[in-house]
Write a protein that holds these residues in place. Structure first.
Motif, PDB file in Angstrom:
ATOM      1  N   GLY A 160       0.790  -1.223   0.000  1.00 16.12           N
ATOM      2  CA  GLY A 160       0.000   0.000   0.000  1.00 16.12           C
ATOM      3  C   GLY A 160       0.820   1.270   0.000  1.00 16.12           C
ATOM      4  N   GLU A 161       2.096   1.171  -0.322  1.00 22.60           N
ATOM      5  CA  GLU A 161       2.975   2.340  -0.328  1.00 22.60           C
ATOM      6  C   GLU A 161       2.883   3.082  -1.657  1.00 22.60           C
ATOM      7  OE1 GLU A 161       6.525   0.432   2.432  1.00 22.60           O
ATOM      8  OE2 GLU A 161       6.492   0.037   0.284  1.00 22.60           O
ATOM      9  N   GLN A 162       3.302   4.329  -1.629  1.00 23.08           N
ATOM     10  CA  GLN A 162       3.587   5.022  -2.876  1.00 23.08           C
ATOM     11  C   GLN A 162       5.035   4.685  -3.240  1.00 23.08           C
ATOM     12  OE1 GLN A 162       4.293   9.448  -3.327  1.00 23.08           O
ATOM     13  NE2 GLN A 162       2.334   9.302  -4.429  1.00 23.08           N
ATOM     14  N   VAL A 163       5.273   4.318  -4.479  1.00 28.63           N
ATOM     15  CA  VAL A 163       6.599   3.871  -4.906  1.00 28.63           C
ATOM     16  C   VAL A 163       7.143   4.832  -5.959  1.00 28.63           C
ATOM     17  CG1 VAL A 163       7.967   1.963  -5.807  1.00 28.63           C
ATOM     18  CG2 VAL A 163       5.863   1.490  -4.515  1.00 28.63           C
ATOM     19  N   TRP A 164       8.381   5.269  -5.739  1.00 27.25           N
ATOM     20  CA  TRP A 164       9.082   6.077  -6.732  1.00 27.25           C
ATOM     21  C   TRP A 164      10.227   5.244  -7.312  1.00 27.25           C
ATOM     22  CZ3 TRP A 164      10.216  11.739  -4.822  1.00 27.25           C
ATOM     23  CH2 TRP A 164       9.017  12.351  -4.430  1.00 27.25           C
ATOM     24  N   VAL A 165      10.327   5.221  -8.615  1.00 29.58           N
ATOM     25  CA  VAL A 165      11.500   4.674  -9.285  1.00 29.58           C
ATOM     26  C   VAL A 165      12.208   5.850  -9.939  1.00 29.58           C
ATOM     27  CG1 VAL A 165      12.392   3.091 -11.033  1.00 29.58           C
ATOM     28  CG2 VAL A 165      10.375   2.454  -9.675  1.00 29.58           C
ATOM     29  N   VAL A 166      13.403   6.145  -9.455  1.00 36.92           N
ATOM     30  CA  VAL A 166      14.176   7.296  -9.919  1.00 36.92           C
ATOM     31  C   VAL A 166      15.378   6.773 -10.697  1.00 36.92           C
ATOM     32  CG1 VAL A 166      15.417   9.370  -9.219  1.00 36.92           C
ATOM     33  CG2 VAL A 166      13.463   8.574  -7.863  1.00 36.92           C
ATOM     34  N   GLY A 167      15.497   7.183 -11.952  1.00 36.80           N
ATOM     35  CA  GLY A 167      16.599   6.651 -12.752  1.00 36.80           C
ATOM     36  C   GLY A 167      17.030   7.598 -13.842  1.00 36.80           C
ATOM     37  N   PRO A 168      18.163   7.299 -14.476  1.00 34.87           N
ATOM     38  CA  PRO A 168      18.661   8.165 -15.552  1.00 34.87           C
ATOM     39  C   PRO A 168      17.912   7.961 -16.860  1.00 34.87           C
ATOM     40  CG  PRO A 168      20.151   6.310 -15.221  1.00 34.87           C
ATOM     41  CD  PRO A 168      19.099   6.212 -14.144  1.00 34.87           C
ATOM     42  N   GLN A 169      17.108   6.905 -16.950  1.00 37.62           N
ATOM     43  CA  GLN A 169      16.381   6.635 -18.180  1.00 37.62           C
ATOM     44  C   GLN A 169      15.103   7.468 -18.257  1.00 37.62           C
ATOM     45  OE1 GLN A 169      17.486   4.361 -16.084  1.00 37.62           O
ATOM     46  NE2 GLN A 169      19.078   3.264 -17.219  1.00 37.62           N
ATOM     47  N   ALA A 187       0.029   5.803  -7.306  1.00 37.33           N
ATOM     48  CA  ALA A 187       0.724   4.912  -6.376  1.00 37.33           C
ATOM     49  C   ALA A 187       2.129   4.602  -6.878  1.00 37.33           C
ATOM     50  CB  ALA A 187      -0.059   3.617  -6.195  1.00 37.33           C
ATOM     51  N   LEU A 188       2.391   4.886  -8.148  1.00 38.58           N
ATOM     52  CA  LEU A 188       3.703   4.628  -8.739  1.00 38.58           C
ATOM     53  C   LEU A 188       4.110   5.854  -9.542  1.00 38.58           C
ATOM     54  CD1 LEU A 188       6.118   2.838  -9.568  1.00 38.58           C
ATOM     55  CD2 LEU A 188       4.688   1.962 -11.435  1.00 38.58           C
ATOM     56  N   ARG A 189       5.295   6.356  -9.237  1.00 41.80           N
ATOM     57  CA  ARG A 189       5.867   7.471  -9.996  1.00 41.80           C
ATOM     58  C   ARG A 189       7.191   7.035 -10.606  1.00 41.80           C
ATOM     59  NH1 ARG A 189       5.015  12.909  -6.210  1.00 41.80           N
ATOM     60  NH2 ARG A 189       2.741  12.668  -5.915  1.00 41.80           N
ATOM     61  N   THR A 228       7.005  12.062   1.883  1.00 40.42           N
ATOM     62  CA  THR A 228       6.420  11.028   2.747  1.00 40.42           C
ATOM     63  C   THR A 228       5.115  11.522   3.360  1.00 40.42           C
ATOM     64  OG1 THR A 228       8.629  10.149   3.241  1.00 40.42           O
ATOM     65  CG2 THR A 228       6.841   9.543   4.736  1.00 40.42           C
ATOM     66  N   THR A 229       5.116  12.768   3.834  1.00 41.97           N
ATOM     67  CA  THR A 229       3.899  13.350   4.412  1.00 41.97           C
ATOM     68  C   THR A 229       2.775  13.389   3.373  1.00 41.97           C
ATOM     69  OG1 THR A 229       5.171  14.693   5.970  1.00 41.97           O
ATOM     70  CG2 THR A 229       2.935  15.419   5.476  1.00 41.97           C
ATOM     71  N   GLU A 230       3.116  13.768   2.149  1.00 43.82           N
ATOM     72  CA  GLU A 230       2.118  13.834   1.084  1.00 43.82           C
ATOM     73  C   GLU A 230       1.600  12.445   0.719  1.00 43.82           C
ATOM     74  OE1 GLU A 230       4.193  15.933  -1.944  1.00 43.82           O
ATOM     75  OE2 GLU A 230       4.121  17.862  -0.871  1.00 43.82           O
ATOM     76  N   ALA A 231       2.480  11.449   0.721  1.00 42.26           N
ATOM     77  CA  ALA A 231       2.041  10.084   0.422  1.00 42.26           C
ATOM     78  C   ALA A 231       1.059   9.589   1.474  1.00 42.26           C
ATOM     79  CB  ALA A 231       3.252   9.151   0.332  1.00 42.26           C
ATOM     80  N   LEU A 232       1.345   9.869   2.736  1.00 39.78           N
ATOM     81  CA  LEU A 232       0.435   9.473   3.814  1.00 39.78           C
ATOM     82  C   LEU A 232      -0.905  10.197   3.697  1.00 39.78           C
ATOM     83  CD1 LEU A 232       2.944   9.456   6.803  1.00 39.78           C
ATOM     84  CD2 LEU A 232       1.939   7.452   5.705  1.00 39.78           C
ATOM     85  N   ALA A 233      -0.857  11.491   3.384  1.00 40.04           N
ATOM     86  CA  ALA A 233      -2.088  12.266   3.255  1.00 40.04           C
ATOM     87  C   ALA A 233      -2.952  11.766   2.107  1.00 40.04           C
ATOM     88  CB  ALA A 233      -1.747  13.744   3.062  1.00 40.04           C
ATOM     89  N   GLY A 267       2.982   4.614   3.196  1.00 39.58           N
ATOM     90  CA  GLY A 267       4.324   5.141   3.324  1.00 39.58           C
ATOM     91  C   GLY A 267       4.894   5.419   1.956  1.00 39.58           C
ATOM     92  N   LEU A 268       6.197   5.681   1.911  1.00 44.77           N
ATOM     93  CA  LEU A 268       6.900   5.975   0.673  1.00 44.77           C
ATOM     94  C   LEU A 268       8.055   4.997   0.511  1.00 44.77           C
ATOM     95  CD1 LEU A 268       7.351   7.923  -1.776  1.00 44.77           C
ATOM     96  CD2 LEU A 268       8.914   9.200  -0.287  1.00 44.77           C
ATOM     97  N   ARG A 269       8.194   4.434  -0.678  1.00 48.88           N
ATOM     98  CA  ARG A 269       9.319   3.558  -0.995  1.00 48.88           C
ATOM     99  C   ARG A 269      10.003   4.124  -2.240  1.00 48.88           C
ATOM    100  NH1 ARG A 269      10.019  -2.674  -0.732  1.00 48.88           N
ATOM    101  NH2 ARG A 269       8.280  -2.434   0.729  1.00 48.88           N
ATOM    102  N   VAL A 270      11.336   4.257  -2.181  1.00 47.13           N
ATOM    103  CA  VAL A 270      12.095   4.859  -3.275  1.00 47.13           C
ATOM    104  C   VAL A 270      13.200   3.912  -3.721  1.00 47.13           C
ATOM    105  CG1 VAL A 270      13.555   6.795  -3.987  1.00 47.13           C
ATOM    106  CG2 VAL A 270      11.636   7.191  -2.420  1.00 47.13           C
ATOM    107  N   LEU A 271      13.264   3.682  -5.021  1.00 49.41           N
ATOM    108  CA  LEU A 271      14.433   3.064  -5.635  1.00 49.41           C
ATOM    109  C   LEU A 271      15.102   4.139  -6.470  1.00 49.41           C
ATOM    110  CD1 LEU A 271      16.370   0.902  -6.705  1.00 49.41           C
ATOM    111  CD2 LEU A 271      14.616   0.285  -8.384  1.00 49.41           C
TER     112      LEU A 271
END
Length: 275
Positions: A39-48, A71-73, A100-105, A110-114
């Motif tokens: 149930g987390e918001q997930v961010w995938v941060v990459g150079p692509q 839920a996925l960025r 993280t605060t915005e994801a909870l709101a 929670g927030l998960r980041v790769l």
């Protein structure tokens, strides 16, 4: 959310080093799958670009719906960090605190980041700042519903640069002899692995970058997972304690550090042997 004295139960902070891009793609699938299931918001941060990262995740069930409901960025690295500049550690921690605060709101757990952060640590100045950020965010996440995995391309950075960053994570696949990361309870820092003549200078640098601060004149180091420490690293603990006019308290299951401290007359270091 929890108090500062208790670790958040979902906390993870990992460092993945890779040479094969397929390893990074597999990690993205793993992290997105686990995060969405929790149930987390997930961010995938990459150079692509986003289209490429979307292709990585085609095997994840419900990935398109997850993007539609935010839920996925999928973020190019320049949108999550100051790309190709020196990261401001405190500013970046504040940015993830807001996220993280915005994801909870928004109703996420929670927030998960790769984050594939290779481009952010190419120069010594970038690595120095980013290493300081790594420890600050590690401490912040310990008590908040945020988790992160930092990925670094070994082919571009080399072993020495990887070691500077990987040692500041509680979990890593890198071949590092010691780890220095946030502690729990009254421990400012936790230490694991081995501190020996080959890495004591690296330890001194990591300790200076983490810069743990005393509470009531005590700097507590949880060394329950530290298998070995030699006198050079004890001297670094003494020097750090002196800079903060404090006593360094090393909690360890081993008797040898206590004998070394006594022999060296290190009045600024106290060893508490765990029973």
């Amino acid at each position: 959310m929890t108090s500062e004295g208790v670790a958040y139960p979902g906390h993870t902070h990992g460092c993945l080093t890779y040479e094969d891009p397929a390893t990074l793609r597999a990690l993205a699938v793993e992290q997105v799958t686990a995060g969405l299931a929790a149930g987390e918001q997930v961010w995938v941060v990459g150079p692509q670009d986003r289209a490429t990262m979307t292709g990585w995740l085609r095997s994840v069930p419900g990935v398109d719906a997850a993007r539609r409901r935010d839920a996925l960025r999928l973020l190019p690295v320049g949108e999550a960090y100051r790309h190709d500049e020196i990261v401001d550690p405190d500013r970046q921690v504040r940015a993830y605190a807001r996220a993280t605060t915005e994801a909870l709101a928004a109703g996420h757990t929670g927030l998960r980041v790769l984050a594939e952060a290779t481009s952010l640590v190419r120069t010594p100045a970038q690595r120095d700042a980013f290493a300081r950020y790594e420890h600050r965010i590690d401490h912040w996440m310990r008590h908040r519903p945020m988790s992160a995995v930092c990925a670094y391309d070994r082919r571009q950075l080399g072993d020495a640069a990887i070691e500077e960053l990987a040692c500041l994570h509680p979990e890593t696949n890198a071949d590092v002899l010691f780890r220095l990361h946030s502690g729990v309870g009254d421990a400012a820092v936790a230490l694991g692995g081995e501190l020996d003549p080959s890495n004591h200078r690296s330890f001194a640098v990591a300790l200076e970058r983490a810069d743990p601060r005393p509470v009531a004149g005590r700097l507590v180091f949880d060394a329950a997972e530290l298998r070995f420490v030699d006198h050079r690293s004890l001297l670094h603990l003494r020097d750090h304690a002196r800079r903060h006019d404090a006593v360094a308290v090393l909690r360890t299951p081993h008797q040898a550090p206590a004998r070394l401290v006594e022999l060296l007359g290190l009045t600024e270091v106290r060893v508490e042997v765990l029973r």
